[in-house]
Design an enzyme around this catalytic site. Structure first.
Site, PDB file in Angstrom:
ATOM      1  N   GLU A   1      34.104  29.382  37.947  1.00 28.57           N
ATOM      2  CA  GLU A   1      34.144  29.726  36.420  1.00 28.57           C
ATOM      3  C   GLU A   1      35.563  29.566  35.941  1.00 28.57           C
ATOM      4  O   GLU A   1      36.285  30.340  36.190  1.00 28.57           O
ATOM      5  CB  GLU A   1      33.317  30.791  35.836  1.00 28.57           C
ATOM      6  CG  GLU A   1      31.806  30.742  36.432  1.00 28.57           C
ATOM      7  CD  GLU A   1      30.833  31.720  35.759  1.00 28.57           C
ATOM      8  OE1 GLU A   1      31.243  32.318  34.678  1.00 28.57           O
ATOM      9  OE2 GLU A   1      30.093  32.081  36.420  1.00 28.57           O
TER      10      GLU A   1
ATOM     11  N   GLU B   1      29.504  37.766  39.977  1.00 28.47           N
ATOM     12  CA  GLU B   1      30.398  38.930  39.190  1.00 28.47           C
ATOM     13  C   GLU B   1      29.385  40.163  39.422  1.00 28.47           C
ATOM     14  O   GLU B   1      29.076  40.920  38.610  1.00 28.47           O
ATOM     15  CB  GLU B   1      30.298  38.554  37.639  1.00 28.47           C
ATOM     16  CG  GLU B   1      31.175  37.304  37.358  1.00 28.47           C
ATOM     17  CD  GLU B   1      31.448  37.075  35.993  1.00 28.47           C
ATOM     18  OE1 GLU B   1      31.083  37.799  35.105  1.00 28.47           O
ATOM     19  OE2 GLU B   1      32.366  36.080  35.616  1.00 28.47           O
TER      20      GLU B   1
HETATM   21  O1  AHR Z   1      29.777  31.354  31.739  1.00 25.02           O
HETATM   22  C1  AHR Z   1      29.028  32.156  30.893  1.00 25.02           C
HETATM   23  C2  AHR Z   1      29.327  33.720  31.786  1.00 25.02           C
HETATM   24  O2  AHR Z   1      30.578  34.073  31.837  1.00 25.02           O
HETATM   25  C3  AHR Z   1      28.641  33.332  33.189  1.00 25.02           C
HETATM   26  O3  AHR Z   1      27.273  33.590  32.966  1.00 25.02           O
HETATM   27  C4  AHR Z   1      29.269  34.773  33.786  1.00 25.02           C
HETATM   28  O4  AHR Z   1      29.265  34.496  35.289  1.00 25.02           O
HETATM   29  C5  AHR Z   1      30.783  34.838  32.972  1.00 25.02           C
HETATM   30  O5  AHR Z   1      30.993  36.023  32.881  1.00 25.02           O
END
Ligand code: AHR
Length: 537
Positions: A336, A200
């Site tokens: 994610e 990110e």
């Molecule tokens: O999964 C929690 C957080 O969510 C992670 O650290 C980040 O990559 C995302 O924004």
């Protein structure tokens, strides 16, 4: 798993492939699924069924790592039950150490003698560094999973990345770092292939612009030492649906006279959390979240509506990349995804971003995996966020207590898709109708995915309707079934979830079904995920 054998509504209809005349069945089915066995989409990369473990709250400490001297059964400090469960679901890949943690992490803090490792403030909370690269690699080796590291782009130079590769992949006699690895327990190189270049990076990974990130990405992957292991780099994709990030990254990386080649990039990372249940009233990060347990019927459906958006992200990023990568050498890494609710349902206060996982989250997870399967030629990596004690977890634990969540059951059911050939499958079912802020809303009635491995067809189906079953005709085009087994995950209560006291409140039921021929029939329970394992004969 509860196993019973019953006669279900499957019917043999001989060799003909036409749909049944209504008179063949007791009543006319309301839905139809057509599996086009000769229309392959692509091979489902096993890594699509991967996981994510961040140095966050109780994911690693207490979740994965209990320490060698713990009374919790462990293998060299790693919780035994999580090893067994991950082997059961054939966990193919684990991403680590972040997340946002990655871009604040100095990997050298987590090697060498554990007693000499520094304590740090950490991104989320204090980081003891007891669990570092050698422990993570042991976790991967014990579970059979491929490691997927995320490098620090925000706060370490490219040289530190080279050194991490050297520590992991150089032959022991080649360098001091490789000798340290040998002292840390592995003379054999780890041969780590998959490397995320930050995380990110439009946000916690450095607040870069796409132009700046392109520059960093190019610098990080240039002339890295490979030690004979071809490295696969994953670039950090956009925040949400910000396709400008994708477009501008591509322009600066693959466009113009000084371009690098798309083949040098293995993956494009996409993150999609189902968190905004405010239906447009606000998009505030805290205010828009829903509750993990206290939800009404509207929020049952809203989670699926939000979760569905990952399909748009897959298609839109794929099409944007295509302008610079016509042959689609860059695949997508949805590394994610999952539900993210407001705080309050964690099973222990130490579980930062911890939440309970209900049947609703199981359907959301199944819906996401079905989407990845339907785009098997595009999606090469998936990582459910996160593995344990955090967000869309497969497991909840505290000290010697450990349970599986409904999300775990989905991964267990869907494991037969791994490495199988995804085939086009068409679903048609009455839409779900519900009230959304006093206005009528609709949602799809049945969806899923199908894949073939050898002589087995795996058909997975989500019925999101909270109360109505769906009675479906299933037509196998260019094939025929000889037998079938159904595995279903459902519960009369849409809020059902497992707890330390009731660990099997939500669990699967497997049933032999009498089904044969090219035309089958099956009734999908309300609020369910179903897997039909169909022997083709
Ligand atoms: O999964 C929690 C957080 O969510 C992670 O650290 C980040 O990559 C995302 O924004």
């Amino acid at each position: 798993m509860n196993r019973r054998t019953v006669l279900k509504g499957g019917v043999a209809l001989g060799a003909s492939l036409v749909f049944a005349r209504p008179s063949v069945f007791a009543s006319v089915a309301d839905s139809r699924i057509e599996v086009l066995l000769n229309e392959p989409i692509g091979t489902i990369s096993p890594n699509v069924y991967g996981h994510f473990t961040e140095m966050l709250g109780a994911v690693i400490y207490d979740g994965v790592w209990v320490g060698e001297n713990s009374k919790v059964p462990n293998t060299g400090g790693i919780r035994k039950t999580i090893i067994e469960k991950l082997r059961q679901i054939k966990a193919p890949m684990i991403r680590w150490p972040g997340g946002c943690f990655a871009d604040s992490y100095d990997w050298t803090d987590g090697i060498g003698s554990p007693s000499k490792r520094p304590e740090r403030g950490g991104f989320w909370r204090g980081e003891p560094n007891t669990f570092g690269t050698p422990e993570f690699m042991r976790f991967c080796r014990l579970t059979g999973a491929e490691p997927y590291f995320a490098a620090n782009v925000r706060s370490l130079p490219a040289l530190a990345f080279d050194h991490w590769i050297e520590y992991c992949n150089a032959p022991a006699e080649k360098s001091s770092l490789a000798r340290t690895r040998a002292e840390d327990g592995s003379r054999e190189p780890y041969n780590v292939k998959y490397w995320g270049i930050g995380n990110e990076n439009w946000g916690c990974g450095g607040n870069f612009t796409p132009e700046q990130y392109s520059q960093e990405f190019r610098r990080f992957i240039a002339w890295t030492p490979s030690y004979g292991e071809p490295l696969k780099y994953i670039a950090a994709g956009p925040g949400g649906d910000d396709l400008d990030w994708t477009e501008l990254f591509c322009q600066h990386t693959f466009g113009g006279k000084h371009a690098i080649k798309p083949k040098d990039v293995f993956g494009w990372s996409i993150h999609w959390y189902t968190w905004d249940l405010a239906r447009g009233r606000t998009h505030d990060w805290d205010a828009a979240k829903g509750d993990a347990l206290a939800f009404d019927l509207t929020d049952w459906y809203e989670v699926f509506r939000e979760g569905d958006k990952v399909e748009y992200l897959i298609l839109s990023n794929w099409n944007t990349l295509a302008q610079y990568d016509r042959d689609h050498q860059i695949k997508l890494a949805v590394d994610e995804y999952g539900a993210w609710y407001k705080p309050g349902s964690a099973v222990d206060p130490s579980h930062d971003l911890g939440q309970q996982i209900t049947l609703r989250d199981a359907l959301l997870t199944a819906q996401s995996l079905d989407i990845f399967n339907r785009h098997a030629e595009k999606v090469a990596i998936g990582a459910c966020a996160q593995l344990i004690n955090c967000l869309n977890a497969l497991f909840l634990s505290h000290e010697d207590k450990f349970i599986v969540t409904p999300t775990f059951h989905v991964f267990d059911m869907y494991k037969s898709h791994q490495g199988a050939k995804a085939v086009r499958t068409e679903f048609s079912a009455p839409q779900v109708r519900y009230q959304r802020d006093n206005k009528p809303a609709t949602f799809w009635g049945l969806k899923g995915s199908a894949s073939v491995q050898g002589k087995t067809l795996t058909l997975t189906v989500v019925n999101p309707h909270a109360t109505e079953p769906r009675d479906a005709e299933i037509a196998l085009r260019d094939g025929s079934a000889s037998s079938a087994e159904a595995t279903t995950l459902t519960n009369a209560d849409i809020h059902a979830h497992n707890t330390f006291d009731h660990p099997d409140a939500v669990s699967t039921v497997s049933t032999k079904v009498i089904m044969s021929g090219p035309l089958l029939r099956y009734t999908f329970a309300p609020a369910s995920v179903t897997k039909l394992s169909i022997a083709l004969g």
